[in-house]
Scaffold this motif. Structure first.
Motif, PDB file in Angstrom:
ATOM      1  N   UNK A 141     101.655  22.866 -16.921  1.00 18.25           N
ATOM      2  CA  UNK A 141     101.196  21.485 -17.122  1.00 18.25           C
ATOM      3  C   UNK A 141     101.780  20.548 -16.067  1.00 18.25           C
ATOM      4  N   UNK A 142     102.966  20.870 -15.584  1.00 16.38           N
ATOM      5  CA  UNK A 142     103.565  19.998 -14.572  1.00 16.38           C
ATOM      6  C   UNK A 142     102.915  20.216 -13.208  1.00 16.38           C
ATOM      7  N   UNK A 143     102.683  21.490 -12.854  1.00 10.95           N
ATOM      8  CA  UNK A 143     102.130  21.792 -11.526  1.00 10.95           C
ATOM      9  C   UNK A 143     100.604  21.762 -11.505  1.00 10.95           C
ATOM     10  N   UNK A 144      99.991  22.105 -12.632  1.00 11.28           N
ATOM     11  CA  UNK A 144      98.531  22.059 -12.786  1.00 11.28           C
ATOM     12  C   UNK A 144      97.812  22.977 -11.797  1.00 11.28           C
ATOM     13  N   UNK A 145      98.467  24.064 -11.437  1.00 11.12           N
ATOM     14  CA  UNK A 145      97.865  24.997 -10.502  1.00 11.12           C
ATOM     15  C   UNK A 145      98.406  26.388 -10.840  1.00 11.12           C
ATOM     16  N   UNK A 146      97.496  27.319 -11.100  1.00  5.74           N
ATOM     17  CA  UNK A 146      97.906  28.629 -11.620  1.00  5.74           C
ATOM     18  C   UNK A 146      98.907  29.343 -10.720  1.00  5.74           C
ATOM     19  N   UNK A 147      98.562  29.461  -9.434  1.00  6.85           N
ATOM     20  CA  UNK A 147      99.408  30.203  -8.493  1.00  6.85           C
ATOM     21  C   UNK A 147     100.792  29.594  -8.378  1.00  6.85           C
ATOM     22  N   UNK A 148     100.827  28.296  -8.210  1.00  4.79           N
ATOM     23  CA  UNK A 148     102.103  27.576  -8.073  1.00  4.79           C
ATOM     24  C   UNK A 148     102.935  27.709  -9.331  1.00  4.79           C
ATOM     25  N   UNK A 204     112.244  22.605 -23.059  1.00  5.31           N
ATOM     26  CA  UNK A 204     110.992  22.870 -22.324  1.00  5.31           C
ATOM     27  C   UNK A 204     109.820  22.128 -22.956  1.00  5.31           C
ATOM     28  N   UNK A 205     109.818  22.058 -24.286  1.00  6.03           N
ATOM     29  CA  UNK A 205     108.742  21.325 -24.962  1.00  6.03           C
ATOM     30  C   UNK A 205     108.734  19.859 -24.522  1.00  6.03           C
ATOM     31  N   UNK A 206     109.915  19.269 -24.523  1.00  7.66           N
ATOM     32  CA  UNK A 206     110.018  17.854 -24.136  1.00  7.66           C
ATOM     33  C   UNK A 206     109.650  17.648 -22.671  1.00  7.66           C
ATOM     34  N   UNK A 207     110.080  18.595 -21.826  1.00 13.18           N
ATOM     35  CA  UNK A 207     109.774  18.489 -20.387  1.00 13.18           C
ATOM     36  C   UNK A 207     108.264  18.560 -20.132  1.00 13.18           C
ATOM     37  N   UNK A 208     107.552  19.290 -20.964  1.00 13.68           N
ATOM     38  CA  UNK A 208     106.103  19.392 -20.780  1.00 13.68           C
ATOM     39  C   UNK A 208     105.360  18.235 -21.388  1.00 13.68           C
ATOM     40  N   UNK A 209     105.869  17.815 -22.539  1.00 15.30           N
ATOM     41  CA  UNK A 209     105.163  16.815 -23.341  1.00 15.30           C
ATOM     42  C   UNK A 209     105.275  15.397 -22.773  1.00 15.30           C
ATOM     43  N   UNK A 210     106.491  14.998 -22.453  1.00 16.34           N
ATOM     44  CA  UNK A 210     106.708  13.603 -22.081  1.00 16.34           C
ATOM     45  C   UNK A 210     105.979  13.192 -20.798  1.00 16.34           C
ATOM     46  N   UNK A 211     106.034  14.000 -19.714  1.00 17.92           N
ATOM     47  CA  UNK A 211     105.295  13.582 -18.515  1.00 17.92           C
ATOM     48  C   UNK A 211     103.779  13.575 -18.734  1.00 17.92           C
TER      49      UNK A 211
END
Lengths: 310, 251
Positions: free
Chosen positions: B162-169, B237-244
């Motif tokens: 979710x942060x990078x939004x790119x499968x390979x990366x 990890x949940x918070x890191x994905x959710x908040x941004x």
């Protein structure tokens, strides 16, 4: 008149750059709203804010007359920028995934019906990755139609389509508007196409909404003919009527006069006006289509922005 | 949320990489047991399937989960289909949770797949073996802790996607985190000990270290550490994905 989309003072900034600036916009129920602007004018950003993909920096959005946007967005179908489909799935599988998302009860019926409407009823097991761009675009429109939306936001839906594809999409949009009473907001660069379709227009330039007008108003504004600007309109009308027997002379909002084409030779007309002591500021043939109108409005706006030092 | 899960489950079933990774994971499980069987002429030291139980959970499972979760979650951004979800008024939190839950499901399927293809061949090759008095509770605890730790890893993969939004990366970053976090933690441990004179066991508090610790006989300390690390990282990890995600625009 009931509005399906209403923005007030809507602004979006990316870093220090303003992409959309204080835009007031109204899309009425039943409209096919042609949203016009150059690349980077702010069309896509505004649509993205309307459908919840981007958060406004300031200003407000109302959908179907309501402030409860999340709820209202269930009634919107969107195609933004490019057809968003899963390439490894067939048309039917793409449809089923979206049907499940929107909680559609009769998936098979809805899927078959919509794929038939967009002309993809016989694609079978062909994966979307093997579709032509036109087919992908039509599949994206079918996806947007799932759940019987009241409002369809189509951002450049004819991008990359061949002429036949453009006509197909145009016919489809008109049919959806007429038969399903779906309000459509459509942005496009192809103004000729848009003018065959839209019932209302909005022109956005450098993030600002310049004008909103109906198709009838556009027709009035785009009437082609000979546009003249003189210091004495009444005297000029009298002279043109008496001397050249021109009946349908229209006064313009910009202070000019519009003479129907073909009326007479501009040089003779100019001579007669001057001989009658009427000063002619300008005299030119006015082109009557959306493209020319758009260019005229945006160039005037650019000059105004430049004068204002922006 | 129900609709989101239903749609995501449908999409997962049509994701080829999910099935490919599952098959490879199960193949590896079978290969591991077969290697022991055929290279040593039977089980080591008269070992039975029950003795081998802790090794029925592989540290390679998170790698396959990483591949599938990255493709599944970040693919939505790559194809642009995330727009089809977000533009229909679904809350960002619900979108993220749905993807996280399906990510957990992927990990669970891989854990179960690896377990079945390790335990049953071991049973066939080496027999049941001897069970200690505490075997059942220990086995359940090991399984629960391995699942918890793998789910924590899975949450990391969803968050990175979710942060990078790119499968390979997303895949590359997640693999690097898995592979090099021990090196990073060891260097940090050294720095804290040698420079700041702070005694610590930092590398023990990594997910992968905890997974490895579960191969040895269970102790109270290991159980507590696994619980702390598993839940701690999962929440972080949940918070890191959710908040941004709440703030960021979707393209």
């Amino acid at each position: 008149m009931e509005t399906v989309l209403e923005t007030k003072d809507l602004t979006k900034q990316f870093g220090g750059k303003t992409a959309v600036s204080h835009v007031d916009m109204e899309v009425h129920r039943g409209d096919i709203y042609g949203f016009i602007g150059k690349n980077g004018a702010g069309k896509t950003t505004l649509i993205r804010m309307a459908v919840g993909l981007a958060a406004p920096t300031s200003g407000s959005i109302r959908l179907m007359g309501s402030d409860h946007l999340e709820e209202q967005r269930r009634k919107i179908g969107t195609v933004i920028e490019y057809p968003a489909v899963f390439p490894h799935m067939t048309a039917k599988e793409n449809m089923e995934a979206q049907c499940r998302l929107l909680g559609v009860k009769n998936v098979k019926k809805e899927t078959d019906n919509l794929l038939e409407i967009v002309g993809l009823g016989d694609t079978g097991k062909k994966k979307a990755r093997n579709f032509s761009l036109g087919m992908k675009q039509r599949l994206a429109i079918a996806l947007a139609l799932i759940g019987n939306p009241e409002f369809l936001c189509l951002d450049e839906p004819t991008n990359g389509l061949d002429p036949a594809g453009i006509v197909e999409v145009r016919d489809l949009i008109q049919r959806l508007n007429r038969e399903r009473q779906i309000t459509v907001l459509i942005s496009s660069h192809i103004l000729g196409e848009l003018s065959k379709l839209a019932t209302r227009y909005g022109i956005i330039h450098q993030g600002r909404m310049l004008e909103q007008f109906t198709a009838e108003e556009l027709e009035e504004r785009c009437r082609s003919g000979l546009e003249i600007h003189v210091d004495n309109r009444e005297a000029a009308v009298k002279l043109l009527h008496e001397q050249f027997r021109i009946a349908d002379i229209r006064p313009l909002e910009n202070g000019g006069l519009l003479l129907p084409e073909p009326c007479t030779q501009p040089a003779l007309l100019n001579q007669a006006l001057i001989q009658a002591g009427i000063m002619v500021d300008s005299l030119h043939t006015r082109q009557g289509d959306l493209e020319h109108y758009f260019m005229q409005v945006t160039s005037q706006a650019e000059a105004a922005f430049a004068r204002a030092g922006q | 949320m129900k609709n989101l899960l239903s749609s995501d489950w449908y999409k997962l079933r049509r994701l080829k990489s999910f099935w490919v990774c599952l098959i490879i994971n199960m193949g590896l499980a079978l290969a591991n047991v077969s290697l022991i069987q055929f290279s040593n002429g039977g089980a080591l030291d008269g070992m039975g399937a029950l003795d081998y139980f802790p090794r029925c959970f592989s540290t390679s499972t998170p790698l396959f989960a990483c591949i599938s979760v990255s493709i599944f979650a970040a693919g939505e951004f790559g194809y642009g289909t995330m727009k089809n979800i977000a533009s229909h008024g679904f809350r960002r939190d619900a979108i993220f949770f749905s993807k996280t839950l399906v990510g957990w499901l992927i990990s669970l399927v891989y854990i179960v797949g690896y377990f079945l293809f390790t335990f049953f061949p071991a049973l066939i090759f080496w027999g049941v073996g001897t069970a200690s008095e505490t075997f059942v509770t220990d086995a359940l605890l090991i399984a629960a802790l391995q699942i918890l730790l793998t789910l924590a890893f899975s949450t990391l993969f969803t968050t990175v996607a979710f942060l990078l939004r790119q499968s390979g990366g997303a895949m590359a970053i997640s693999i690097c985190i898995m592979q090099f976090s021990l090196l990073g933690a060891s260097l940090l441990q050294l720095f804290l000990q040698e420079v700041l004179h702070i005694e610590n066991q930092l590398p023990h508090y990594l997910i992968s270290s905890c997974m490895n610790a579960l191969y040895d006989p269970l102790t109270q300390e290991v159980i507590q550490r696994c619980l702390l690390v598993g839940f701690g990282f999962l929440i972080v990890f949940l918070l890191c994905g959710l908040l941004p995600l709440r703030k960021r625009d979707i393209k």
